[in-house]
Design a protein around this motif. Sequence first.
Motif, PDB file in Angstrom:
ATOM      1  N   UNK A 192       3.059   1.588  13.082  1.00  0.00           N
ATOM      2  CA  UNK A 192       2.463   0.402  12.454  1.00  0.00           C
ATOM      3  C   UNK A 192       3.425  -0.187  11.432  1.00  0.00           C
ATOM      4  N   UNK A 193       4.160   0.653  10.711  1.00  0.00           N
ATOM      5  CA  UNK A 193       5.146   0.162   9.752  1.00  0.00           C
ATOM      6  C   UNK A 193       6.256  -0.630  10.427  1.00  0.00           C
ATOM      7  N   UNK A 194       6.744  -0.137  11.556  1.00  0.00           N
ATOM      8  CA  UNK A 194       7.796  -0.852  12.291  1.00  0.00           C
ATOM      9  C   UNK A 194       7.263  -2.187  12.815  1.00  0.00           C
ATOM     10  N   UNK A 195       6.062  -2.173  13.387  1.00  0.00           N
ATOM     11  CA  UNK A 195       5.471  -3.416  13.906  1.00  0.00           C
ATOM     12  C   UNK A 195       5.292  -4.430  12.780  1.00  0.00           C
ATOM     13  N   UNK A 196       4.766  -3.989  11.666  1.00  0.00           N
ATOM     14  CA  UNK A 196       4.564  -4.896  10.523  1.00  0.00           C
ATOM     15  C   UNK A 196       5.885  -5.405   9.965  1.00  0.00           C
ATOM     16  N   UNK A 197       6.898  -4.550   9.902  1.00  0.00           N
ATOM     17  CA  UNK A 197       8.209  -4.964   9.398  1.00  0.00           C
ATOM     18  C   UNK A 197       8.843  -5.998  10.315  1.00  0.00           C
ATOM     19  N   UNK A 198       8.756  -5.778  11.618  1.00  0.00           N
ATOM     20  CA  UNK A 198       9.322  -6.746  12.565  1.00  0.00           C
ATOM     21  C   UNK A 198       8.575  -8.072  12.469  1.00  0.00           C
ATOM     22  N   UNK A 255      12.972  -3.805   7.514  1.00  0.00           N
ATOM     23  CA  UNK A 255      12.946  -2.932   8.686  1.00  0.00           C
ATOM     24  C   UNK A 255      13.158  -1.466   8.343  1.00  0.00           C
ATOM     25  N   UNK A 256      13.903  -1.206   7.300  1.00  0.00           N
ATOM     26  CA  UNK A 256      14.169   0.186   6.914  1.00  0.00           C
ATOM     27  C   UNK A 256      13.070   0.736   6.004  1.00  0.00           C
ATOM     28  N   UNK A 257      12.709  -0.016   4.977  1.00  0.00           N
ATOM     29  CA  UNK A 257      11.816   0.523   3.955  1.00  0.00           C
ATOM     30  C   UNK A 257      10.330   0.503   4.316  1.00  0.00           C
ATOM     31  N   UNK A 258       9.867  -0.473   5.079  1.00  0.00           N
ATOM     32  CA  UNK A 258       8.442  -0.533   5.391  1.00  0.00           C
ATOM     33  C   UNK A 258       7.975   0.710   6.142  1.00  0.00           C
ATOM     34  N   UNK A 259       8.619   1.098   7.261  1.00  0.00           N
ATOM     35  CA  UNK A 259       8.170   2.329   7.920  1.00  0.00           C
ATOM     36  C   UNK A 259       8.386   3.582   7.069  1.00  0.00           C
ATOM     37  N   UNK A 260       9.484   3.595   6.299  1.00  0.00           N
ATOM     38  CA  UNK A 260       9.760   4.758   5.454  1.00  0.00           C
ATOM     39  C   UNK A 260       8.685   4.934   4.387  1.00  0.00           C
ATOM     40  N   UNK A 269       8.178  -4.882   1.226  1.00  0.00           N
ATOM     41  CA  UNK A 269       8.209  -3.625   1.983  1.00  0.00           C
ATOM     42  C   UNK A 269       7.298  -2.580   1.341  1.00  0.00           C
ATOM     43  N   UNK A 270       7.298  -2.524   0.027  1.00  0.00           N
ATOM     44  CA  UNK A 270       6.415  -1.596  -0.676  1.00  0.00           C
ATOM     45  C   UNK A 270       4.958  -1.949  -0.426  1.00  0.00           C
ATOM     46  N   UNK A 271       4.616  -3.227  -0.525  1.00  0.00           N
ATOM     47  CA  UNK A 271       3.249  -3.702  -0.309  1.00  0.00           C
ATOM     48  C   UNK A 271       2.748  -3.306   1.085  1.00  0.00           C
ATOM     49  N   UNK A 272       3.531  -3.644   2.101  1.00  0.00           N
ATOM     50  CA  UNK A 272       3.113  -3.389   3.476  1.00  0.00           C
ATOM     51  C   UNK A 272       3.154  -1.900   3.790  1.00  0.00           C
ATOM     52  N   UNK A 273       4.201  -1.215   3.341  1.00  0.00           N
ATOM     53  CA  UNK A 273       4.323   0.213   3.615  1.00  0.00           C
ATOM     54  C   UNK A 273       3.208   1.035   2.994  1.00  0.00           C
ATOM     55  N   UNK A 274       2.826   0.707   1.764  1.00  0.00           N
ATOM     56  CA  UNK A 274       1.736   1.444   1.107  1.00  0.00           C
ATOM     57  C   UNK A 274       0.423   1.259   1.854  1.00  0.00           C
ATOM     58  N   UNK A 275       0.127   0.046   2.275  1.00  0.00           N
ATOM     59  CA  UNK A 275      -1.118  -0.204   3.001  1.00  0.00           C
ATOM     60  C   UNK A 275      -1.086   0.403   4.393  1.00  0.00           C
ATOM     61  N   UNK A 276       0.070   0.387   5.011  1.00  0.00           N
ATOM     62  CA  UNK A 276       0.215   0.991   6.330  1.00  0.00           C
ATOM     63  C   UNK A 276      -0.010   2.499   6.255  1.00  0.00           C
ATOM     64  N   UNK A 290       5.631   3.708   4.494  1.00  0.00           N
ATOM     65  CA  UNK A 290       4.397   4.059   5.208  1.00  0.00           C
ATOM     66  C   UNK A 290       4.359   5.536   5.582  1.00  0.00           C
ATOM     67  N   UNK A 291       5.485   6.051   6.062  1.00  0.00           N
ATOM     68  CA  UNK A 291       5.589   7.476   6.408  1.00  0.00           C
ATOM     69  C   UNK A 291       5.373   8.352   5.184  1.00  0.00           C
ATOM     70  N   UNK A 292       6.048   8.024   4.100  1.00  0.00           N
ATOM     71  CA  UNK A 292       5.920   8.837   2.885  1.00  0.00           C
ATOM     72  C   UNK A 292       4.504   8.774   2.311  1.00  0.00           C
ATOM     73  N   UNK A 293       3.883   7.604   2.354  1.00  0.00           N
ATOM     74  CA  UNK A 293       2.513   7.460   1.856  1.00  0.00           C
ATOM     75  C   UNK A 293       1.542   8.283   2.696  1.00  0.00           C
ATOM     76  N   UNK A 294       1.702   8.250   4.020  1.00  0.00           N
ATOM     77  CA  UNK A 294       0.833   9.019   4.903  1.00  0.00           C
ATOM     78  C   UNK A 294       1.067  10.506   4.711  1.00  0.00           C
ATOM     79  N   UNK A 295       2.330  10.919   4.608  1.00  0.00           N
ATOM     80  CA  UNK A 295       2.650  12.338   4.410  1.00  0.00           C
ATOM     81  C   UNK A 295       2.092  12.837   3.078  1.00  0.00           C
ATOM     82  N   UNK A 296       2.174  12.013   2.067  1.00  0.00           N
ATOM     83  CA  UNK A 296       1.617  12.374   0.759  1.00  0.00           C
ATOM     84  C   UNK A 296       0.104  12.566   0.840  1.00  0.00           C
ATOM     85  N   UNK A 297      -0.559  11.704   1.591  1.00  0.00           N
ATOM     86  CA  UNK A 297      -2.012  11.817   1.732  1.00  0.00           C
ATOM     87  C   UNK A 297      -2.426  13.035   2.538  1.00  0.00           C
TER      88      UNK A 297
END
Length: 176
Positions: free
Chosen positions: A108-114, A160-165, A88-95, A167-174
């Motif tokens: 994109x995080x939800x799609x990738x997690x599913x 399903x929970x952590x990948x979008x979360x 989840x960390x791997x995919x979420x960070x890249x997302x 991804x959201x936090x990484x995007x918000x940080x950027x």
Amino acid sequence: MAGMQVFGDNNNPLQGTSDAKTGNPQGDIGIAGPLAFWIIMLLIGLAFLILFPAGLTNAPGSISFILYKVGSYIIYMPGAIIFPLVVALWIGMRTGANTQNIRKAIDVGVINAIYTGVIYAISIFIIYLIAIYSSVELLKALPTNTFVVYLVIIPVATLLILTPLIGLLRRARSQA
């Protein structure tokens, strides 16, 4: 599994370059590496459970007992909690790094997690069938309800929970 790619915004996830700079909204986020590592580690744990069944490992100092316990540990602790967190960390960070806005990072995080969860569930189901038909002793060591909870429900829910979360936090940080 080596060629699996998931919808995202990055053509080369190993270099970390973002297509947001070039304007390509249809890049790929690779999941093959972490998913393959996760499944291979679970196969190693199941192999230990199959090769060193619980009935033969009653002497605590024997190598069979130790390998059986290592197999159980791989299945129940990292298999259910740690490996899904890493994936989840791997995919979420890249997302999050390769999307253009927060809403897109969540989508994109939800799609990738599913997608990852479905691929994982199919793989683990096949592994379970092979394990059950290869060892009658494994039915005692790894009952179906335990297998479903620890190796399907908890890991897929974590994804399903952590990948979008993440991804959201990484995007918000950027964007901050």
